[in-house]
Motif scaffolding. Structure first.
Motif, short mmCIF file in Angstrom:
data_model
loop_
_atom_site.label_atom_id
_atom_site.label_comp_id
_atom_site.label_asym_id
_atom_site.label_seq_id
_atom_site.Cartn_x
_atom_site.Cartn_y
_atom_site.Cartn_z
N SER A 9 -11.66 1.52 -2.87
CA SER A 9 -10.35 1.61 -3.54
C SER A 9 -9.46 2.63 -2.83
O SER A 9 -8.25 2.43 -2.71
N GLU A 10 -10.03 3.72 -2.35
CA GLU A 10 -9.27 4.71 -1.60
C GLU A 10 -8.74 4.11 -0.29
O GLU A 10 -7.58 4.33 0.08
N SER A 11 -9.54 3.33 0.37
CA SER A 11 -9.12 2.67 1.61
C SER A 11 -7.97 1.71 1.36
O SER A 11 -7.00 1.67 2.13
N ARG A 12 -8.07 0.92 0.30
CA ARG A 12 -6.99 -0.01 -0.04
C ARG A 12 -5.70 0.73 -0.37
O ARG A 12 -4.61 0.33 0.04
N ARG A 13 -5.81 1.84 -1.08
CA ARG A 13 -4.64 2.64 -1.44
C ARG A 13 -3.96 3.21 -0.18
O ARG A 13 -2.74 3.16 -0.05
N ILE A 14 -4.76 3.69 0.75
CA ILE A 14 -4.21 4.23 2.00
C ILE A 14 -3.53 3.13 2.80
O ILE A 14 -2.43 3.32 3.33
N LEU A 15 -4.16 1.97 2.89
CA LEU A 15 -3.56 0.87 3.65
C LEU A 15 -2.25 0.41 3.03
O LEU A 15 -1.29 0.08 3.74
N GLN A 16 -2.17 0.38 1.72
CA GLN A 16 -0.92 -0.01 1.05
C GLN A 16 0.19 1.01 1.32
O GLN A 16 1.33 0.65 1.57
N ARG A 17 -0.16 2.29 1.32
CA ARG A 17 0.84 3.31 1.59
C ARG A 17 1.35 3.23 3.04
O ARG A 17 2.54 3.35 3.30
N VAL A 18 0.45 2.99 3.97
CA VAL A 18 0.85 2.85 5.37
C VAL A 18 1.74 1.63 5.55
O VAL A 18 2.74 1.68 6.28
N ALA A 19 1.42 0.54 4.88
CA ALA A 19 2.25 -0.66 4.97
C ALA A 19 3.65 -0.42 4.42
O ALA A 19 4.63 -0.96 4.94
N GLN A 20 3.79 0.41 3.42
CA GLN A 20 5.10 0.71 2.84
C GLN A 20 5.89 1.66 3.73
O GLN A 20 7.11 1.58 3.78
N GLU A 21 5.23 2.54 4.46
CA GLU A 21 5.92 3.52 5.30
C GLU A 21 6.50 2.90 6.56
O GLU A 21 7.44 3.43 7.12
N ASP A 22 5.97 1.81 7.05
CA ASP A 22 6.41 1.22 8.31
C ASP A 22 7.05 -0.14 8.05
O ASP A 22 6.47 -1.17 8.32
N PRO A 23 8.29 -0.17 7.55
CA PRO A 23 8.91 -1.46 7.23
C PRO A 23 9.34 -2.21 8.48
O PRO A 23 9.87 -1.65 9.43
N ALA A 24 9.11 -3.49 8.49
CA ALA A 24 9.54 -4.42 9.53
C ALA A 24 9.06 -4.04 10.91
O ALA A 24 9.73 -4.29 11.91
N GLY A 25 7.92 -3.41 11.03
CA GLY A 25 7.36 -3.08 12.34
C GLY A 25 8.23 -2.14 13.14
O GLY A 25 8.32 -2.25 14.35
#
Length: 82
Positions: A9-25
């Motif tokens: 669950s911690e890994s999924r949370r980190i991946l979601q946060r990283v995906a939100q920080e880097d919009p549109a590549g």
């Protein structure tokens, strides 16, 4: 088992946060390229004064060419050996 589930669950949370920080590549190279292009094209100059815009562009392009010329000269100087 509970430790593994917490880790997942911690890994999924980190991946979601990283995906939100880097919009549109928006990569570092793309941001840097855009910043350099805006700087050389005088995007920050007063658009109501065309002479200021063109003067800024010419000055920045000449500065860039001078810096590149000095770097080439330095490389040639160092490779020839004094």
């Amino acid at each position: 088992m509970a430790k593994r589930q917490d880790s997942d669950s911690e890994s999924r949370r980190i991946l979601q946060r990283v995906a939100q920080e880097d919009p549109a590549g928006n990569s570092f190279v793309a941001r840097t390229t855009k910043g350099v292009r805006d700087h050389v094209s005088a995007a920050d100059a007063d658009r109501t004064d065309p002479i200021e815009v063109w003067g800024t562009r010419v000055g920045r392009i000449l500065g860039l060419l001078l810096a590149l010329g000095l770097m080439v000269w330095l490389v040639l100087f160092l490779t020839r050996g004094s």
